[in-house]
Design a protein around this motif. Structure first.
Motif, mmCIF file in Angstrom:
data_model
loop_
_atom_site.group_PDB
_atom_site.id
_atom_site.type_symbol
_atom_site.label_atom_id
_atom_site.label_comp_id
_atom_site.label_asym_id
_atom_site.label_seq_id
_atom_site.Cartn_x
_atom_site.Cartn_y
_atom_site.Cartn_z
ATOM 1 N N LYS A 77 0.779 -1.217 0.050
ATOM 2 C CA LYS A 77 -0.125 0.007 -0.020
ATOM 3 C C LYS A 77 0.894 1.310 0.095
ATOM 4 O O LYS A 77 0.535 2.090 -0.444
ATOM 5 N N ALA A 78 2.042 1.120 0.637
ATOM 6 C CA ALA A 78 2.872 2.446 0.638
ATOM 7 C C ALA A 78 3.541 2.659 -0.624
ATOM 8 O O ALA A 78 3.634 3.823 -1.039
ATOM 9 N N SER A 80 2.135 1.911 -3.390
ATOM 10 C CA SER A 80 1.006 2.468 -4.207
ATOM 11 C C SER A 80 0.811 4.055 -4.074
ATOM 12 O O SER A 80 0.523 4.955 -4.842
ATOM 13 N N GLN A 81 1.045 4.346 -2.513
ATOM 14 C CA GLN A 81 1.090 5.716 -2.251
ATOM 15 C C GLN A 81 1.893 6.377 -2.762
ATOM 16 O O GLN A 81 2.040 7.521 -3.083
ATOM 17 N N ALA A 84 1.407 7.221 -6.463
ATOM 18 C CA ALA A 84 0.521 8.291 -6.623
ATOM 19 C C ALA A 84 0.858 9.658 -6.303
ATOM 20 O O ALA A 84 0.614 10.509 -6.988
ATOM 21 N N GLY A 85 1.921 9.614 -5.511
ATOM 22 C CA GLY A 85 2.607 11.105 -5.305
ATOM 23 C C GLY A 85 3.688 11.164 -6.036
ATOM 24 O O GLY A 85 4.389 12.081 -5.485
ATOM 25 N N GLN A 105 8.535 3.588 5.574
ATOM 26 C CA GLN A 105 7.580 3.677 6.279
ATOM 27 C C GLN A 105 7.778 2.704 7.615
ATOM 28 O O GLN A 105 8.522 1.792 7.323
#
Length: 207
Positions: A77-78, A80-81, A84-85, A105
């Motif tokens: 998930k990190a 993907s985050q 996205a940024g 993270q």
């Protein structure tokens, strides 16, 4: 007919309890480290009985190893985050930056700590080896999503393995040094090195 429904309900309760225990274990790993992630600490944080915890995870090693899947999920998930940024238009740089972001993270650092502790804990090392093998498919899927356009290069698997080592080393060093400047420079340099290796092998294969 009522019995299957009842069994299904019981299975659902058991799965919910197991999930609660695993989430509590991961939270303990992140907040307290491996040393503080005792079965008692996890039991209290999960709000379950001692019997319930031992039913799902008979040993401390099995509990920590089972946490790997949840850590991997959070790390994905990190990534993907991070994607996205992503700022740069260069997809290769953006992909490496997404991995570097995930490696900063807490879940990623907790996973690294597990492996470090396993150096002197044979039971944990064996359990982690099995757990990581099971999570390998998820890791490979993430890398294909990030570097899919390069999979036809003969160097792909070697470069991905080197990238994994680079990201791990970066995560460890950044645990002591938090300056963004050196990280961005190293990420850009590694992306350039990846491109050279991937394109060279790709061209040779096309010939």
């Amino acid at each position: 007919m009522p019995r299957p429904a009842k069994n299904g309900a019981l299975d659902g309760v058991a799965e919910t309890t197991r999930s609660r225990i695993l989430n509590a274990a991961v939270d303990c790993l992140i907040d307290l480290g491996v040393a503080g992630t005792t079965t008692l600490a996890v039991q209290h944080r999960a709000g379950v009985s001692r019997g319930a915890l031992l039913h799902h995870f008979p040993t401390h090693a099995s509990l920590l190893a089972a946490s790997v899947a949840e850590l991997v999920s959070r790390n994905e998930k990190a990534v993907s985050q991070g994607r996205a940024g992503a700022g740069p238009a260069d997809t290769l740089v953006a992909a490496v930056e997404a991995l570097a972001f995930a490696a900063r993270q807490p879940a990623y650092l907790a996973e690294l700590e597990l492996w470090a502790v396993a150096r002197t804990d044979a039971a944990l090392k064996q359990a982690l080896t099995t757990a990581e093998r099971g999570a390998r498919h998820d890791l490979e899927r993430v890398y294909v999503q990030l570097f899919g356009e390069w999979t036809d290069s003969e160097a792909y698997h070697d470069v991905i393995a080197l990238t994994l080592h680079f990201i791990r080393g970066l995560a460890i060093s950044e645990n002591l040094r938090t300056s963004a400047g050196p990280r961005e420079r190293l990420v850009a340099m590694w992306a350039d090195a990846m491109r050279t290796l991937l394109e060279t092998k790709k061209k040779k294969r096309q010939k």
